[in-house]
Write a protein that holds these residues in place. Structure first.
Motif, PDB file in Angstrom:
ATOM      1  N   SER A  94      -3.244   9.084  47.575  1.00 21.62           N
ATOM      2  CA  SER A  94      -3.056   8.980  46.128  1.00 21.62           C
ATOM      3  C   SER A  94      -4.327   8.506  45.450  1.00 21.62           C
ATOM      4  O   SER A  94      -4.704   8.995  44.380  1.00 21.62           O
ATOM      5  CB  SER A  94      -1.903   8.022  45.811  1.00 21.62           C
ATOM      6  OG  SER A  94      -0.693   8.497  46.329  1.00 21.62           O
TER       7      SER A  94
ATOM      8  N   GLU B 251       8.517  11.573  40.415  1.00 17.71           N
ATOM      9  CA  GLU B 251       9.760  10.850  40.170  1.00 17.71           C
ATOM     10  C   GLU B 251      10.974  11.770  40.175  1.00 17.71           C
ATOM     11  O   GLU B 251      12.090  11.340  40.480  1.00 17.71           O
ATOM     12  CB  GLU B 251       9.703  10.134  38.811  1.00 17.71           C
ATOM     13  CG  GLU B 251       8.921   8.855  38.800  1.00 17.71           C
ATOM     14  CD  GLU B 251       8.944   8.182  37.435  1.00 17.71           C
ATOM     15  OE1 GLU B 251       8.730   6.959  37.389  1.00 17.71           O
ATOM     16  OE2 GLU B 251       9.171   8.880  36.426  1.00 17.71           O
ATOM     17  N   ASN B 252      10.767  13.019  39.810  1.00 17.55           N
ATOM     18  CA  ASN B 252      11.894  13.895  39.547  1.00 17.55           C
ATOM     19  C   ASN B 252      11.979  15.116  40.454  1.00 17.55           C
ATOM     20  O   ASN B 252      12.850  15.964  40.254  1.00 17.55           O
ATOM     21  CB  ASN B 252      11.850  14.373  38.097  1.00 17.55           C
ATOM     22  CG  ASN B 252      12.062  13.254  37.099  1.00 17.55           C
ATOM     23  OD1 ASN B 252      13.185  12.829  36.873  1.00 17.55           O
ATOM     24  ND2 ASN B 252      10.976  12.764  36.509  1.00 17.55           N
TER      25      ASN B 252
ATOM     26  N   LYS C 102       9.172  10.642  46.360  1.00 21.99           N
ATOM     27  CA  LYS C 102      10.432  10.678  47.084  1.00 21.99           C
ATOM     28  C   LYS C 102      10.207  11.172  48.514  1.00 21.99           C
ATOM     29  O   LYS C 102       9.181  11.786  48.803  1.00 21.99           O
ATOM     30  CB  LYS C 102      11.417  11.601  46.368  1.00 21.99           C
ATOM     31  CG  LYS C 102      11.835  11.106  44.990  1.00 21.99           C
ATOM     32  CD  LYS C 102      12.906  12.001  44.402  1.00 21.99           C
ATOM     33  CE  LYS C 102      13.409  11.448  43.090  1.00 21.99           C
ATOM     34  NZ  LYS C 102      14.577  12.189  42.572  1.00 21.99           N
TER      35      LYS C 102
ATOM     36  N   ASP D  82       0.902   3.197  42.357  1.00 20.43           N
ATOM     37  CA  ASP D  82       2.070   3.549  41.561  1.00 20.43           C
ATOM     38  C   ASP D  82       2.611   4.919  41.965  1.00 20.43           C
ATOM     39  O   ASP D  82       3.823   5.104  42.126  1.00 20.43           O
ATOM     40  CB  ASP D  82       1.704   3.556  40.073  1.00 20.43           C
ATOM     41  CG  ASP D  82       2.936   3.669  39.190  1.00 20.43           C
ATOM     42  OD1 ASP D  82       3.926   2.980  39.462  1.00 20.43           O
ATOM     43  OD2 ASP D  82       2.896   4.467  38.234  1.00 20.43           O
ATOM     44  N   LEU D  83       1.719   5.885  42.148  1.00 21.83           N
ATOM     45  CA  LEU D  83       2.157   7.222  42.540  1.00 21.83           C
ATOM     46  C   LEU D  83       2.743   7.216  43.948  1.00 21.83           C
ATOM     47  O   LEU D  83       3.719   7.913  44.227  1.00 21.83           O
ATOM     48  CB  LEU D  83       0.995   8.213  42.458  1.00 21.83           C
ATOM     49  CG  LEU D  83       0.492   8.567  41.054  1.00 21.83           C
ATOM     50  CD1 LEU D  83      -0.693   9.514  41.144  1.00 21.83           C
ATOM     51  CD2 LEU D  83       1.596   9.197  40.221  1.00 21.83           C
TER      52      LEU D  83
ATOM     53  N   THR E 163       6.149   6.001  43.814  1.00 24.14           N
ATOM     54  CA  THR E 163       7.031   6.908  43.060  1.00 24.14           C
ATOM     55  C   THR E 163       7.552   8.048  43.919  1.00 24.14           C
ATOM     56  O   THR E 163       8.676   8.515  43.742  1.00 24.14           O
ATOM     57  CB  THR E 163       6.272   7.486  41.848  1.00 24.14           C
ATOM     58  OG1 THR E 163       5.922   6.416  40.968  1.00 24.14           O
ATOM     59  CG2 THR E 163       7.114   8.494  41.083  1.00 24.14           C
TER      60      THR E 163
ATOM     61  N   LYS F 267       3.177  11.673  37.790  1.00 20.37           N
ATOM     62  CA  LYS F 267       4.242  10.672  37.927  1.00 20.37           C
ATOM     63  C   LYS F 267       5.599  11.290  37.609  1.00 20.37           C
ATOM     64  O   LYS F 267       6.586  11.051  38.316  1.00 20.37           O
ATOM     65  CB  LYS F 267       3.974   9.478  37.006  1.00 20.37           C
ATOM     66  CG  LYS F 267       4.973   8.334  37.179  1.00 20.37           C
ATOM     67  CD  LYS F 267       4.541   7.105  36.415  1.00 20.37           C
ATOM     68  CE  LYS F 267       5.592   5.996  36.523  1.00 20.37           C
ATOM     69  NZ  LYS F 267       5.747   5.535  37.916  1.00 20.37           N
TER      70      LYS F 267
END
Length: 423
Positions: free
Chosen positions: A35, A289-290, A60, A54-55, A58, A285
């Motif tokens: 990252s 996250e999604n 998954k 942070d990434l 995040t 991000k």
């Protein structure tokens, strides 16, 4: 070969979130290092370390596609033979999506209603985004496994493509599209409803043209004719609307999605997103996250490499193509036409797809032309222009058959809206 328990069908079940084990220290460290490298590539600032952690936090858990061997010996994405293929799967799962999308305990099927194959040519001179209609009948090859039990599944014939995700998970959707197109797809990702909304927010909104009013009580989308900047929930409604555009079919929805995607491509280039570390971080991000990504995308530097490979491609060389189909008797499903082979060959041979300019003239599901559209300016590139010997034959690319529809990112087309009276 040892006998394996198989099943020919599965009943829809509630999407389950498995219990995840703790990441080992070395895996976490490796993800942070990757990252950091990705962020440093685009920012070079003091915030890179924070952004990297942070990434990494995040992201998954990833999913193995079972074809990772295709990347062996390939030093980076830019060197992938025959270009890069990435399958983006839009899931209609209601799990974790909040209110407004139905009860996840009632609507338990996990359907891949959106299937987009992104192809970036090996020389980074053209991009194709091929949309496969959700009601298209396909053959599912053997080798898929039940995502819940791990049992091997039988091959299937003439099933709707949007049932494959529930049947065999992300790897099975990839295998099916690979078999259909004759290509290798080493990268994939699944995005749910709110993921599309979050990504549209991260890019700062997308400006789209609406030729006639859109009125869709199914998605609660109501847009007057004109230009609209869409983001968040409204952008998601625009991507989901079916009854409010075209002929009210899934084919009309695909044309509408192409209007949005072409506008998004123009926005990314014109707004300087590729050189803006803040925007890139926000998009990364939102995606991490999604989206559930394949293990081949677990390294953030790979995502950056794919994005950077496409950043200087001219808008006229980015084609959004609808896989050619025709309705079966009864209009309950569609099947690929003979012209699908031309699309397959272009993907296999890494050739640009040139659309017939008259292809949209006689279709009920097409988007509308924009009479006020200004052709996009050629995209300047910092790359040196390679001199071609004068005696070298010029490459020739014939237009795809006239039943292959779509548009380029250089074309500003408008959503062909439908009011409630027309439905």
């Amino acid at each position: 070969m040892a006998a394996t328990s198989r099943r020919t069908a599965k009943s829809p079940s509630i999407a389950r979130h498995g219990r995840l084990g703790r990441h080992s220290l070395w895996k976490t460290a490796a993800k942070v290092v990757a990252s950091a490298a990705a962020v440093a590539l685009v920012s070079g600032s003091a915030v890179a370390a924070y952004a990297a952690f942070d990434l990494a936090a995040t992201a998954k858990p990833t999913v193995s596609l079972g074809n990772e061997h295709a990347l062996e010996g390939v030093p980076d994405v830019g060197a992938f033979p025959g270009g890069v293929n990435l399958l983006i799967i839009g899931s209609d799962s209601r799990q974790g999506q909040g209110d407004g999308f139905g009860d996840p305990d009632e609507e338990t099927a996990v359907l891949n209603d959106v299937n987009l194959l992104l192809h970036i040519s090996e020389d980074h001179s053209h991009v194709e985004v091929v949309s496969f209609p959700r009601d298209m009948l396909v053959d599912v090859p053997e080798g898929c496994t039940d995502p819940d039990t791990g049992e091997e599944l039988w091959d299937q014939y003439d099933v709707k493509i949007n049932s494959v995700l529930d049947y065999g998970g992300m790897p099975c959707v990839v295998k099916t599209v690979e078999s259909l197109t004759g290509t290798t797809i080493p990268f994939a990702g699944i995005v749910q409803f709110m993921g599309a909304a979050a990504i549209s927010e991260a890019v700062g909104g997308v400006e789209v043209c609406v030729a006639e009013p859109i009125e869709d009580e199914h998605t609660d989308l109501y847009l007057a004719a004109g230009t609209h900047e869409l983001r968040g929930l409204q952008a998601l409604q625009f991507l989901r609307t079916r009854y409010g555009v075209g002929d009210g079919s899934d084919l009309g929805r695909i044309s509408n999605q192409q209007v949005f995607m072409s506008a998004l491509a123009r926005e990314l280039q014109s707004a300087g997103t590729y050189t803006d570390p803040v925007k890139l971080y926000s998009i990364a991000k939102a995606a991490l996250e999604n989206m559930q990504l394949s293990s081949t995308l677990g390294d953030p530097t790979t995502l950056v490499s794919i994005a950077m490979a496409a950043k200087d491609i001219d808008m006229s060389a980015i084609a959004f193509v609808q896989y050619p189909t025709a309705y079966e008797e009864g209009f309950g499903a569609v099947v690929p036409t003979e012209s699908a082979e031309a699309v397959n060959l272009a993907l296999q041979q890494d050739l640009p797809m040139t659309l017939d300019p008259t292809a949209l003239d006689n279709t009920d599901f097409a988007s509308a032309s924009d009479p006020n559209a200004v052709p996009a300016e050629p995209t300047p590139s910092d790359e040196p222009v390679e001199e071609v010997p004068t005696d070298a034959p010029a490459p020739t690319v014939e237009a795809l058959p006239s039943d292959v529809t779509g548009q380029t990112a250089a074309e500003t087309r408008c959503s062909a809206g439908r009011t409630l009276e027309d439905q």
